[in-house]
Design an enzyme around this catalytic site. Structure first.
Site, PDB file in Angstrom:
ATOM      1  N   LEU A  45      45.747  40.232  37.962  1.00 57.55           N
ATOM      2  CA  LEU A  45      44.763  39.771  36.992  1.00 57.55           C
ATOM      3  C   LEU A  45      45.424  39.035  35.825  1.00 57.55           C
ATOM      4  O   LEU A  45      46.521  39.383  35.390  1.00 57.55           O
ATOM      5  CB  LEU A  45      43.951  40.953  36.458  1.00 57.55           C
ATOM      6  CG  LEU A  45      43.233  41.826  37.493  1.00 57.55           C
ATOM      7  CD1 LEU A  45      42.391  42.880  36.796  1.00 57.55           C
ATOM      8  CD2 LEU A  45      42.385  40.989  38.428  1.00 57.55           C
ATOM      9  N   HIS A  46      44.713  38.013  35.321  1.00 56.93           N
ATOM     10  CA  HIS A  46      45.190  37.221  34.192  1.00 56.93           C
ATOM     11  C   HIS A  46      44.017  36.957  33.257  1.00 56.93           C
ATOM     12  O   HIS A  46      42.930  37.543  33.424  1.00 56.93           O
ATOM     13  CB  HIS A  46      45.835  35.922  34.676  1.00 56.93           C
ATOM     14  CG  HIS A  46      44.986  35.141  35.653  1.00 56.93           C
ATOM     15  ND1 HIS A  46      43.795  34.545  35.302  1.00 56.93           N
ATOM     16  CD2 HIS A  46      45.153  34.879  36.974  1.00 56.93           C
ATOM     17  CE1 HIS A  46      43.276  33.935  36.342  1.00 56.93           C
ATOM     18  NE2 HIS A  46      44.075  34.127  37.381  1.00 56.93           N
ATOM     19  N   HIS A  49      40.588  36.192  34.746  1.00 51.72           N
ATOM     20  CA  HIS A  49      39.833  37.390  35.124  1.00 51.72           C
ATOM     21  C   HIS A  49      39.311  38.108  33.880  1.00 51.72           C
ATOM     22  O   HIS A  49      38.195  38.645  33.891  1.00 51.72           O
ATOM     23  CB  HIS A  49      40.723  38.355  35.914  1.00 51.72           C
ATOM     24  CG  HIS A  49      41.238  37.808  37.199  1.00 51.72           C
ATOM     25  ND1 HIS A  49      42.528  37.355  37.348  1.00 51.72           N
ATOM     26  CD2 HIS A  49      40.634  37.638  38.409  1.00 51.72           C
ATOM     27  CE1 HIS A  49      42.703  36.942  38.586  1.00 51.72           C
ATOM     28  NE2 HIS A  49      41.569  37.093  39.256  1.00 51.72           N
ATOM     29  N   GLN A  73      41.257  36.229  54.351  1.00 49.61           N
ATOM     30  CA  GLN A  73      41.140  34.890  53.768  1.00 49.61           C
ATOM     31  C   GLN A  73      42.480  34.159  53.693  1.00 49.61           C
ATOM     32  O   GLN A  73      42.559  33.063  53.146  1.00 49.61           O
ATOM     33  CB  GLN A  73      40.499  34.954  52.391  1.00 49.61           C
ATOM     34  CG  GLN A  73      41.279  35.680  51.320  1.00 49.61           C
ATOM     35  CD  GLN A  73      40.424  35.992  50.105  1.00 49.61           C
ATOM     36  OE1 GLN A  73      39.542  36.848  50.151  1.00 49.61           O
ATOM     37  NE2 GLN A  73      40.657  35.276  49.016  1.00 49.61           N
ATOM     38  N   ASP A 163      37.100  28.140  41.109  1.00 52.79           N
ATOM     39  CA  ASP A 163      36.883  28.228  42.557  1.00 52.79           C
ATOM     40  C   ASP A 163      35.467  27.744  42.878  1.00 52.79           C
ATOM     41  O   ASP A 163      34.640  28.502  43.400  1.00 52.79           O
ATOM     42  CB  ASP A 163      37.094  29.660  43.029  1.00 52.79           C
ATOM     43  CG  ASP A 163      38.517  30.128  42.777  1.00 52.79           C
ATOM     44  OD1 ASP A 163      39.442  29.488  43.290  1.00 52.79           O
ATOM     45  OD2 ASP A 163      38.693  31.128  42.056  1.00 52.79           O
ATOM     46  N   LEU A 197      44.290  28.588  34.783  1.00 54.26           N
ATOM     47  CA  LEU A 197      44.958  29.851  35.059  1.00 54.26           C
ATOM     48  C   LEU A 197      44.742  30.259  36.513  1.00 54.26           C
ATOM     49  O   LEU A 197      43.647  30.142  37.050  1.00 54.26           O
ATOM     50  CB  LEU A 197      44.437  30.944  34.127  1.00 54.26           C
ATOM     51  CG  LEU A 197      44.685  30.734  32.629  1.00 54.26           C
ATOM     52  CD1 LEU A 197      44.347  32.002  31.862  1.00 54.26           C
ATOM     53  CD2 LEU A 197      46.131  30.321  32.351  1.00 54.26           C
ATOM     54  N   SER A 198      45.817  30.746  37.116  1.00 55.34           N
ATOM     55  CA  SER A 198      45.786  31.176  38.510  1.00 55.34           C
ATOM     56  C   SER A 198      46.869  32.226  38.703  1.00 55.34           C
ATOM     57  O   SER A 198      47.945  32.138  38.089  1.00 55.34           O
ATOM     58  CB  SER A 198      46.050  29.997  39.452  1.00 55.34           C
ATOM     59  OG  SER A 198      46.292  30.434  40.777  1.00 55.34           O
TER      60      SER A 198
END
Length: 296
Positions: A45-46, A49, A73, A163, A197-198
């Site tokens: 998480l970042h 999130h 996925q 997304d 952010l990812s």
């Protein structure tokens, strides 16, 4: 209605469906009539999130965060084995944001019979863009989202706009299959330098990170040309990426955000400018909503 912040010590970390239901029922008993909100994640998480969790906490009386690294996925040549697993840090972030329950099931809890024999199909919209580059990806996404919707029974779910294709497909599934939940989209969270952010950003070297800034720069350059039409937007965005070393473009598209069909010159109304590229060994995506004025 704004929910009060929950003390860090009250968060519950659970790993089974039975413990999740017991924890949620206990929270509901303490709040009276309650709206349940869910944020679904792969973990790591970042602050992106965090923005979803904040939105859930502001609206809902009970907040659940799911942390599940979903193997369905990920393709055979993708980064499942090196995806960052940071459950302790994830729970700490959730506690700071007043999350009530973190549901972190093992794979066997989600897929008791092994690889599921029946999956949700994303249909034609799942075969383009990310789906074309990652065959079967969205079938895996929708299958786990459907399972988590059944397991958590939320009134509201929260997803990030970064997304965009995933959000569109989740909304479509919820509508087409009549899931009793509302899907809320939260704007993309960016670093000060503009990078979306990812969880995968941790893979970027210093040089790669500088190169990755060309993705958001391309989107901004394209968005600045909406008054000149579809072709100008595409060309302007593509020009930024064309001169950036270290970036291998997967796709750069300008599509109808409701159908993912490429826009033609003369379009008026909403569009989605989306990009995917490999920077070093890391694959990144980003997008930006644009709006074309009606031409007279």
């Amino acid at each position: 209605m704004t929910s009060p912040q929950i003390a860090r010590s009250t968060i519950r970390l659970v790993h089974t469906r039975a413990d999740l239901r017991a924890a949620v029922d206990a929270r509901r008993a303490g709040t009276g009539p309650a709206e349940v909100g869910v944020v679904m994640s792969l973990g790591a998480l970042h602050d992106g999130h965090r923005s979803l969790i904040k939105a859930a906490r502001e609206r809902c009386q009970v907040v659940i965060v799911t942390v599940f690294l979903n193997p369905l996925q990920f393709g055979p040549n993708e980064d499942l084995s090196r995806y960052p697993v940071t459950l302790d840090a994830d729970v700490a972030l959730c506690a700071d944001e007043g999350v009530d329950v973190v549901f972190a099931p093992p794979v066997e809890q989600m897929y008791a019979e092994g690889t599921p024999r029946v999956r949700v199909s994303a249909g034609p919209m799942g075969d383009v863009l990310e789906g074309a580059s990652r065959p079967g990806h969205f079938d895996g996404v929708l299958t786990v989202v459907a399972k988590l919707l059944h397991i958590t029974s939320p009134d509201v779910t929260f997803f990030g706009a970064k997304d965009a294709q995933q959000v569109l497909l989740v909304r479509t599934m919820v509508t087409d299959i009549d899931f009793p939940t509302e899907v809320v989209t939260i704007p993309t969270v960016r670093a000060l330098d503009g990078l979306a952010l990812s969880s995968r950003n941790v893979y970027l070297s210093g040089q790669d990170r500088k190169a990755a800034l060309s993705l958001s720069a391309a989107l901004r350059a394209g968005a600045q040309r909406v008054g000149e039409g579809v072709t100008a937007v595409r060309r302007s965005a593509a020009a930024v990426l064309a001169i950036q070393p270290g970036v291998t473009l997967d796709y750069l598209v300008l599509v109808d955000p409701r159908t993912l069909v490429e826009l033609e010159e003369g379009w008026s109304g909403d569009g989605l400018l989306a990009v995917a590229a490999r920077v070093g060994s890391t694959r990144l995506i980003d997008n930006m909503a644009v709006s074309f004025p009606t031409r007279r």
